[in-house]
Design a protein around this motif. Structure first.
Motif, PDB file in Angstrom:
ATOM      1  N   HIS A 114      -8.718  -3.947  -5.146  1.00 16.14           N
ATOM      2  CA  HIS A 114      -8.354  -2.660  -4.583  1.00 16.14           C
ATOM      3  C   HIS A 114      -8.386  -1.599  -5.685  1.00 16.14           C
ATOM      4  CE1 HIS A 114      -6.640  -5.605  -1.753  1.00 16.14           C
ATOM      5  NE2 HIS A 114      -6.783  -4.665  -0.829  1.00 16.14           N
ATOM      6  N   ARG A 133      -8.909   3.787  -3.367  1.00 16.42           N
ATOM      7  CA  ARG A 133      -8.753   3.173  -2.046  1.00 16.42           C
ATOM      8  C   ARG A 133      -7.293   3.156  -1.608  1.00 16.42           C
ATOM      9  NH1 ARG A 133     -11.035  -2.833  -0.466  1.00 16.42           N
ATOM     10  NH2 ARG A 133     -10.846  -2.666   1.798  1.00 16.42           N
ATOM     11  N   VAL A 134      -6.381   2.775  -2.526  1.00 23.67           N
ATOM     12  CA  VAL A 134      -4.983   2.651  -2.122  1.00 23.67           C
ATOM     13  C   VAL A 134      -4.289   4.014  -2.034  1.00 23.67           C
ATOM     14  CG1 VAL A 134      -4.780   0.320  -3.039  1.00 23.67           C
ATOM     15  CG2 VAL A 134      -4.153   2.255  -4.475  1.00 23.67           C
ATOM     16  N   SER A 166      -5.905   6.631  -0.722  1.00 28.20           N
ATOM     17  CA  SER A 166      -6.609   7.359   0.342  1.00 28.20           C
ATOM     18  C   SER A 166      -5.658   7.712   1.477  1.00 28.20           C
ATOM     19  CB  SER A 166      -7.754   6.489   0.869  1.00 28.20           C
ATOM     20  OG  SER A 166      -8.324   7.066   2.022  1.00 28.20           O
ATOM     21  N   ASP A 199      -6.353   7.623   4.511  1.00 26.92           N
ATOM     22  CA  ASP A 199      -6.551   6.631   5.581  1.00 26.92           C
ATOM     23  C   ASP A 199      -6.225   5.241   5.058  1.00 26.92           C
ATOM     24  OD1 ASP A 199      -7.365   5.257   7.833  1.00 26.92           O
ATOM     25  OD2 ASP A 199      -9.496   5.305   7.279  1.00 26.92           O
ATOM     26  N   TRP A 200      -5.184   4.631   5.584  1.00 25.83           N
ATOM     27  CA  TRP A 200      -4.837   3.246   5.230  1.00 25.83           C
ATOM     28  C   TRP A 200      -4.502   2.513   6.521  1.00 25.83           C
ATOM     29  CZ3 TRP A 200      -5.356   0.315   1.023  1.00 25.83           C
ATOM     30  CH2 TRP A 200      -4.741  -0.928   1.006  1.00 25.83           C
ATOM     31  N   SER A 201      -5.427   1.736   7.024  1.00 21.83           N
ATOM     32  CA  SER A 201      -5.251   1.078   8.320  1.00 21.83           C
ATOM     33  C   SER A 201      -5.107  -0.428   8.208  1.00 21.83           C
ATOM     34  CB  SER A 201      -6.447   1.411   9.224  1.00 21.83           C
ATOM     35  OG  SER A 201      -7.663   1.004   8.597  1.00 21.83           O
ATOM     36  N   HIS A 202      -4.926  -0.922   6.991  1.00 21.29           N
ATOM     37  CA  HIS A 202      -4.850  -2.371   6.801  1.00 21.29           C
ATOM     38  C   HIS A 202      -3.476  -2.910   7.192  1.00 21.29           C
ATOM     39  CE1 HIS A 202      -8.683  -2.103   4.791  1.00 21.29           C
ATOM     40  NE2 HIS A 202      -8.200  -1.214   3.935  1.00 21.29           N
ATOM     41  N   ARG A 232       0.222  -0.867   0.852  1.00 24.09           N
ATOM     42  CA  ARG A 232      -0.510  -0.432  -0.334  1.00 24.09           C
ATOM     43  C   ARG A 232       0.051  -1.119  -1.588  1.00 24.09           C
ATOM     44  NH1 ARG A 232      -2.919   4.945   1.022  1.00 24.09           N
ATOM     45  NH2 ARG A 232      -2.097   5.575   3.049  1.00 24.09           N
TER      46      ARG A 232
END
Length: 852
Positions: free
Chosen positions: A780, A784-785, A787, A789-792, A796
């Motif tokens: 990661h 990315r972390v 961002s 948008d975090w849909s996981h 984080r």
């Protein structure tokens, strides 16, 4: 840099030196040419060391070498090599010769001076197929011969025939540009005996230094340096002519050859007395070269300046260092542009350069961040004390062909190392010439070949190699003119003794050698090693023991005592020369007395005997190495030999043995700690391993769907460089902690591996989807972390701080106060798309905007 200056489409990540780059280019031409000829043409004006290397490489493969000046008709051939400029300094336009070479369906190779290429037309503009050379003069010290980064570049269409490592641009999981090793199916670790070369890595540190030299100076700076060199050389040539000297060539860049019938030796002595080294070509000829260190703004008035010395040596009454008009031929003057990428125009102050280098370094995971447990690589501490002497001018500034009387200190140090390494391995003689482990393998196999041929056993050409061996073994055997026969391994990872005996019986009459690694590539001590070596000897073969794993043996056992006839060692592994990123390295080869005469010699060595100085007798040694050279310098990468010298001298025999014990203990501590969570694939007696442990990820994949790639990439999130992946067995991790790591670091790694196992089990239990979890998405990046948008389906914090999150659960501390948070290593890219990189080969720098 190399592509721009040479005018070629693709360049590899470096070669070991210029001479071996020419030899590799010869083999590339043989593979790619449509000609059925077995003749290779070499320039009669090439460097003597290159001619010796090429001849040595050609002989085992049955290639016929023909020397030519390319001025007449071109005979049938599969390839031809042109030195540009020539060793005599002669500079000419070989375009028509290249056309004639192509008319024979052959490939044209041009060995070009990179600095000269800033002023003269490139090999690509002359329609050459391959360009080779050295980057030494781009800021790399002479260092008594090395290490220097050679280069090899090819025209479009020859990329898949190239030797060595190739860096290409792919994309990561987020679609951002990412560099990677590309077209690896050419290489020895995959294709083994069918590989394009036996080269494993090369001279990456030196390649970086040369590249940064170009970044700092830029095209204008490089051109200015070259112009100063050319005009100062022209001025000296004019002064020599005016004084009545016979300057052989009227067109040149930086080298002048002078005819002085019968007086050459006296002239060289006079120069040496004045502190200047001239090259003695023969009794009637000398030559000299100038570079940027000799063309400063001197007045010639102060005694001791180079101009004053040259004036006295050659009796030039009016010479004070004047420049003259360039002596470049009009038809080779370059008009094409080069180094137009923004990076070559952005960092021309020392401050900016420092920051750029730090910016690049911060992208790398190095030993100063944490353990690098790469199995079979021995990434141990390189102590500053060991490396200090490398920068001393007494070591870094010496020419590889300096006269004997100027090299006494180096030769004594080399003698110490030859003697110490012989004692540690049980061999009678050692050569330090090979400048990589692959070259040490090649040299050892050539020694075996030479021994058999000296006994008229020309038919002995079969080399037995276990299926678990390093890929370089098989590739080296082919280069030495041998036929590879694979020997099976049993379920324990040991060489199958029954299969060895069966293969020996089948090939007894033609058996040349067995290559075996000890401890094995599977990380275990094989108790049957003596039975294997005895069986080979009984059949008239020789035993080559690969020294890649010597770090598990030093002080406890010796190759020469367990049946080895010859071995290479890796001074860049066991004896602490840094090799992160892929070089430099030193791969000395040691041999028993009967093979010693066939170890690599060199036509320009200061001494033929080994060791050069015998500390016991206080006289020169008596063993002459008479084999073909394998490196362009007599003692290979000599300037980094102070590192292993200091390591052995400071450790002493007891310290070396303790280091071995600590390395083996560390590996067994890791293996034992992980055995309840992962399968340890191979063990020896009492379930123990040697200096490395092979962890089998395949059962985990079957149970959870999590692959070895997922585990390796997730380790990055935990703050570790991944261990060696899928070698020697696909779907495994090979872990080698070395003796350099303390208990705290080993525990940190063990905890990370256990935590990753638990995460995989949670995937299997359905906590996270198989296609969206912390493992398959690893590593990661910060972008990315953070961002929006975090849909996981995981946090984080778990993505980027998994170790700290586990520790925090046991305390009341804030996340910011947890160990490793503030100092976290952030991967610069996400998981790289390997297949995309191979399908879309791009091996040059994308624009800066691509990484914005």
């Amino acid at each position: 840099m190399v592509c721009d200056l040479t005018g070629m489409a693709t360049a590899n990540a470096s070669m070991l030196d210029e001479s071996t780059a020419v030899a590799e280019a010869m083999l590339l031409a043989r593979r790619a040419s449509g000609s059925t000829s077995n003749v290779f043409l070499v320039d009669s004006d090439a460097f003597a060391q290159t001619l010796a290397i090429v001849a040595g490489r050609a002989e085992p493969l049955g290639i016929e070498i023909v020397s030519t000046d390319f001025q007449g008709d071109i005979p049938e051939c599969f390839g031809a090599f042109i030195q540009y400029p020539g060793s005599s300094g002669r500079l000419w336009n070989p375009t028509k010769a290249i056309e004639a070479i192509h008319a024979k369906d052959a490939l044209a190779i041009v060995a070009a001076d990179l600095l000269a290429l800033t002023l003269v037309i490139s090999p690509g503009e002359m329609a050459a197929d391959i360009a080779v050379g050295t980057s030494q003069r781009f800021g790399i010290p002479l260092g008594f011969g090395g290490p220097h980064a050679g280069y090899l570049a090819v025209r479009s269409g020859l990329e898949r025939q190239m030797p060595g490592r190739l860096i290409g641009v792919s994309k990561d999981a987020q679609g951002d540009p990412a560099y990677r090793l590309t077209l690896q199916t050419r290489e020895q670790h995959i294709r083994r005996d069918k590989a394009t070369s036996n080269i494993c890595t090369a001279q990456v540190l030196l390649a970086v230094m040369a590249g940064m030299f170009a970044v700092y100076h830029g095209p204008e700076g490089l051109r200015a340096i070259a112009r100063d060199v050319a005009t100062k050389t022209s001025g000296l040539a004019a002064a020599l002519k005016a004084a009545g000297h016979h300057v052989v060539h009227g067109e040149f860049f930086d080298t002048i050859t002078i005819k002085t019938p019968g007086a050459a030796q006296a002239l060289v002595k006079r120069a040496a007395d004045a502190g200047v080294l001239l090259h003695l070509v023969d009794d009637d000829t000398v030559s000299l070269s100038l570079d940027e260190t000799t063309v400063g703004e001197h007045t010639g008035v102060l005694k001791g300046t180079l101009e004053q010395q040259l004036a006295e040596i050659f009796e030039l009454s009016d010479y004070t260092g004047q420049s003259g008009p360039s002596a470049l031929p009009a038809d080779v003057v370059r008009s094409s542009s080069y180094l137009e990428h923004p990076v070559f125009h952005s960092h021309h102050s020392e401050t900016s350069m420092m920051r750029y280098l730090k910016h690049l370094a911060d992208k790398d995971y190095a030993l100063d961040r944490g353990m690098i447990a790469l199995g079979s690589c021995t990434m141990k501490l390189n102590a500053a004390t060991e490396m200090e002497a490398v920068s001393w001018p007494e070591f870094s500034g010496l020419h590889p062909f300096a006269p004997l009387e100027d090299t006494q200190g180096y030769l004594v140090m080399i003698s110490h190392l030859e003697t110490w390494l012989g004692e540690l391995t049980g061999y009678d003689s050692v050569s330090l010439q090979p400048n990589a482990g692959s070259q040490g393998e090649y040299a050892g196999l050539l020694a075996i070949r030479g021994y058999h041929r000296s006994r008229a056993d020309h038919h002995r050409d079969v080399c037995l190699i276990p299926s678990s061996a390093h890929g370089t073994n098989a590739a080296s055997a082919v280069l030495a003119g041998m036929k590879v026969v694979v020997v099976a391994c049993n379920e324990r990872g040991d060489v199958d003794i029954d299969d060895v005996k069966a293969k020996i019986a089948e090939h007894a009459e033609n058996l040349a050698a067995l290559m075996v690694t000890y401890p094995s590539t599977h990380g275990v001590y094989e108790h049957g090693i003596r039975d294997i070596t005895d069986a080979v000897h009984a059949a008239g073969g020789q035993v080559y023991i690969d020294g890649a794993n010597l770090n598990a043996l030093v002080g406890y056992a010796r190759y020469g005592d367990i049946g080895g006839d010859v071995s290479h060692l890796n001074l860049h592994k066991t004896f602490c020369i840094p090799h992160g990123g892929g070089g430099p390295g030193v791969g000395p080869v040691g041999a028993k007395a009967h093979l010693a005469p066939f170890l690599p010699g060199h036509p320009m060595a200061q001494m033929d005997v080994h060791p050069p100085f015998d500390a016991r007798s206080e006289h020169a040694g008596t063993v002459v190495h008479g084999g073909a050279p394998v490196s362009q310098a007599p003692y290979g990468s000599a300037s980094i030999l102070p590192i292993p010298w200091a390591y052995v001298r400071m450790m002493g025999p007891d310290g070396l043995a303790r280091a071995t014990a600590s390395a083996v203990l560390a590996a067994n501590y890791v293996a034992t700690s992980l055995k309840d969570h992962y399968d340890v694939l191979y063990t020896g007696d009492q379930g123990l391993v040697a200096h490395e442990a092979v962890i089998d990820i395949r059962p985990l994949t079957q149970a959870t769907g999590i692959t070895v790639d997922d585990v390796a990439k997730r380790l990055v999130d935990y703050g570790f460089h991944a261990p060696t992946m899928s070698f020697p067995v696909a779907g495994t991790l090979m872990i080698e902690p070395t003796e350099s790591e303390d208990l705290g670091e080993l525990d940190r790694f063990i905890d990370a591996m256990i935590a990753i196992r638990e995460e995989a089990d949670q995937v299997a239990a359905g906590l996270w989807p198989a296609e969206d979890n912390p493992l398959v998405n690893a590593p990661h990046t910060a972008a990315r972390v953070t961002s929006t948008d975090w849909s996981h389906p995981y946090s984080r914090e778990l993505a980027c701080y998994p170790s700290a999150l586990r520790l925090r659960g046991e305390t009341s501390h804030s996340m910011a106060a947890m160990p490793g948070v503030a100092s976290k290593y952030w991967p610069p890219v996400g998981r790289v798309d390997q297949a995309f990189g191979d399908r879309n080969l791009v091996c040059s720098c994308p624009p800066i905007e691509a990484f914005a």
